[in-house]
Write a protein that holds these residues in place. Sequence first.
Motif, PDB file in Angstrom:
ATOM      1  N   LYS A 258       0.822  -1.208   0.000  1.00 24.81           N
ATOM      2  CA  LYS A 258       0.000   0.000   0.000  1.00 24.81           C
ATOM      3  C   LYS A 258       0.860   1.264   0.000  1.00 24.81           C
ATOM      4  O   LYS A 258       1.888   1.339   0.676  1.00 24.81           O
ATOM      5  N   ASN A 259       0.431   2.253  -0.787  1.00 26.76           N
ATOM      6  CA  ASN A 259       1.044   3.594  -0.824  1.00 26.76           C
ATOM      7  C   ASN A 259       2.500   3.600  -1.273  1.00 26.76           C
ATOM      8  O   ASN A 259       3.272   4.486  -0.905  1.00 26.76           O
ATOM      9  N   THR A 260       2.882   2.624  -2.107  1.00 25.02           N
ATOM     10  CA  THR A 260       4.244   2.622  -2.639  1.00 25.02           C
ATOM     11  C   THR A 260       4.306   3.137  -4.073  1.00 25.02           C
ATOM     12  O   THR A 260       5.334   3.650  -4.514  1.00 25.02           O
ATOM     13  N   VAL A 261       3.201   3.013  -4.811  1.00 28.13           N
ATOM     14  CA  VAL A 261       3.148   3.404  -6.218  1.00 28.13           C
ATOM     15  C   VAL A 261       2.100   4.491  -6.449  1.00 28.13           C
ATOM     16  O   VAL A 261       2.277   5.403  -7.253  1.00 28.13           O
ATOM     17  N   VAL A 262       1.010   4.380  -5.731  1.00 28.03           N
ATOM     18  CA  VAL A 262      -0.134   5.274  -5.885  1.00 28.03           C
ATOM     19  C   VAL A 262      -0.894   5.259  -4.559  1.00 28.03           C
ATOM     20  O   VAL A 262      -0.735   4.335  -3.755  1.00 28.03           O
ATOM     21  N   ILE A 263      -1.707   6.283  -4.329  1.00 27.74           N
ATOM     22  CA  ILE A 263      -2.480   6.361  -3.084  1.00 27.74           C
ATOM     23  C   ILE A 263      -3.918   5.931  -3.354  1.00 27.74           C
ATOM     24  O   ILE A 263      -4.589   6.481  -4.228  1.00 27.74           O
ATOM     25  N   ASN A 264      -4.388   4.926  -2.613  1.00 29.81           N
ATOM     26  CA  ASN A 264      -5.768   4.481  -2.768  1.00 29.81           C
ATOM     27  C   ASN A 264      -6.710   5.517  -2.159  1.00 29.81           C
ATOM     28  O   ASN A 264      -6.707   5.755  -0.948  1.00 29.81           O
ATOM     29  N   ALA A 265      -7.508   6.131  -3.008  1.00 32.58           N
ATOM     30  CA  ALA A 265      -8.434   7.175  -2.570  1.00 32.58           C
ATOM     31  C   ALA A 265      -9.796   6.567  -2.290  1.00 32.58           C
ATOM     32  O   ALA A 265     -10.570   6.296  -3.207  1.00 32.58           O
ATOM     33  N   GLU A 266     -10.097   6.345  -1.025  1.00 28.89           N
ATOM     34  CA  GLU A 266     -11.407   5.821  -0.641  1.00 28.89           C
ATOM     35  C   GLU A 266     -12.380   6.977  -0.429  1.00 28.89           C
ATOM     36  O   GLU A 266     -11.967   8.102  -0.128  1.00 28.89           O
ATOM     37  N   PRO A 267     -13.686   6.733  -0.568  1.00 26.58           N
ATOM     38  CA  PRO A 267     -14.679   7.802  -0.412  1.00 26.58           C
ATOM     39  C   PRO A 267     -14.958   8.140   1.047  1.00 26.58           C
ATOM     40  O   PRO A 267     -16.104   8.125   1.491  1.00 26.58           O
ATOM     41  N   GLU A 268     -13.903   8.437   1.777  1.00 28.00           N
ATOM     42  CA  GLU A 268     -14.010   8.804   3.188  1.00 28.00           C
ATOM     43  C   GLU A 268     -13.132  10.024   3.440  1.00 28.00           C
ATOM     44  O   GLU A 268     -11.908   9.971   3.227  1.00 28.00           O
ATOM     45  N   ILE A 269     -13.730  11.094   3.896  1.00 29.40           N
ATOM     46  CA  ILE A 269     -13.011  12.359   4.055  1.00 29.40           C
ATOM     47  C   ILE A 269     -11.816  12.205   4.993  1.00 29.40           C
ATOM     48  O   ILE A 269     -10.700  12.644   4.668  1.00 29.40           O
ATOM     49  N   GLN A 270     -12.016  11.568   6.133  1.00 33.01           N
ATOM     50  CA  GLN A 270     -10.941  11.456   7.115  1.00 33.01           C
ATOM     51  C   GLN A 270      -9.769  10.640   6.570  1.00 33.01           C
ATOM     52  O   GLN A 270      -8.605  10.971   6.811  1.00 33.01           O
ATOM     53  N   SER A 271     -10.066   9.595   5.821  1.00 32.41           N
ATOM     54  CA  SER A 271      -9.011   8.785   5.211  1.00 32.41           C
ATOM     55  C   SER A 271      -8.174   9.624   4.246  1.00 32.41           C
ATOM     56  O   SER A 271      -6.935   9.555   4.252  1.00 32.41           O
TER      57      SER A 271
END
Length: 383
Positions: free
Chosen positions: A320-333
């Motif tokens: 996780k977070n080594t190539v791209v950032i997973n954008a989840e539909p959660e503001i705090q995340s």
Amino acid sequence: MKILLIGEYSRLHNSLKEGLTAIGHDVTLIADGDGFKNYPVDIKIKNRYKKSFGKFIKRLVYKLFKIDLNSLAIRQQFETNKHHLVGYDIVQLINENAFKTVPSVEKRLLEFIFQNNKSVFLLSCGCDFPSVQYAFDKKFKYSVLTPFFENKVSKKAFFPVLKYMEESYVNLHTYIYKNIEGVIASDMDYHLPLEHHAQYLGFIPNPVNTEKIVKIDNPIDDKIVIFHGINTDNYYKKGNDIFEEALDIISKNYTNKVNIITTRNIPYSDYLNHYKKAHILLDMVYAYDQGYNALEAMAAGKVVFTGAEQEWLEYYNLKKNTVVINAEPEIQSLVEQLEWLINNPEQIGIISKNARRFIEDKHNYINIAHEYVNLWTQRISKN
């Protein structure tokens, strides 16, 4: 081989054509250029009713007579060019509505394609019946239909997605599947709905021509630049509302550390000027994999917030977070991930290099072209 590519989304077929041509194949691309993006094509199918007055006339005629003028215009252009659309070894449709006409016209055009060429394959790319049905049944934890489920958009506004579940489009889907050699998924969002389908041939990543995309070395001299380019037509579908709420929090808490650029519906040349300055680019939240905008930004060395779900990580054996950032539909995340980058700016340079390398390794347009040719020929040899 002589290959015909029908339709275009976000430069996928252009990049594939460049790869196929590089390895010695004769390729023709027929499409509308993907609307306002106007990508190059060999045979142009024009939407003659996209301007305001034309749209008004089209809607009025459809309302009164149930006749779609644009579909009739495309059919006429098809008839003019149909002598160029015969005798191909391979034909590939960009998706189930490759000509962008109403189902009755689409079926008529495809009937000619099926009868006058050897082998036709289908891409699952953009919306289609399997992916929309899968999303509608809530088999994804979130999808492009999530804003619809949350009543952020009306059924009418979401017609371009929901239409694939209407009887006429389902019938078109059935007709296509009866006449194709098989279907190929272009990313994880289409792979998962098709995984156990009898005609599913497999997942081939989107081709990216990195020879045309220069990695932008953009050191952080002062502030970290975050770019959020909004197309208001897709505002909720892309999750731009969630990005904006997260950015409001970031702008208040990190005024001295970040420069946030938000644009709406700007010309592509202006978009590129902002894009080049950015260290971080916010793409979309409702996805498991990356679309073309994200892939090209990654190739340019941007840290992109987009789809990168666990299924995608496992497929490519990534952390996780080594190539791209997973954008989840959660503001705090989103806020927490942005804060991590702001407080650890060295990670931006690391992820930037990893992103470019990933695109070169996994999305190289020539390697991907070989994958398509191998899959096509293997399937044909079995039949």
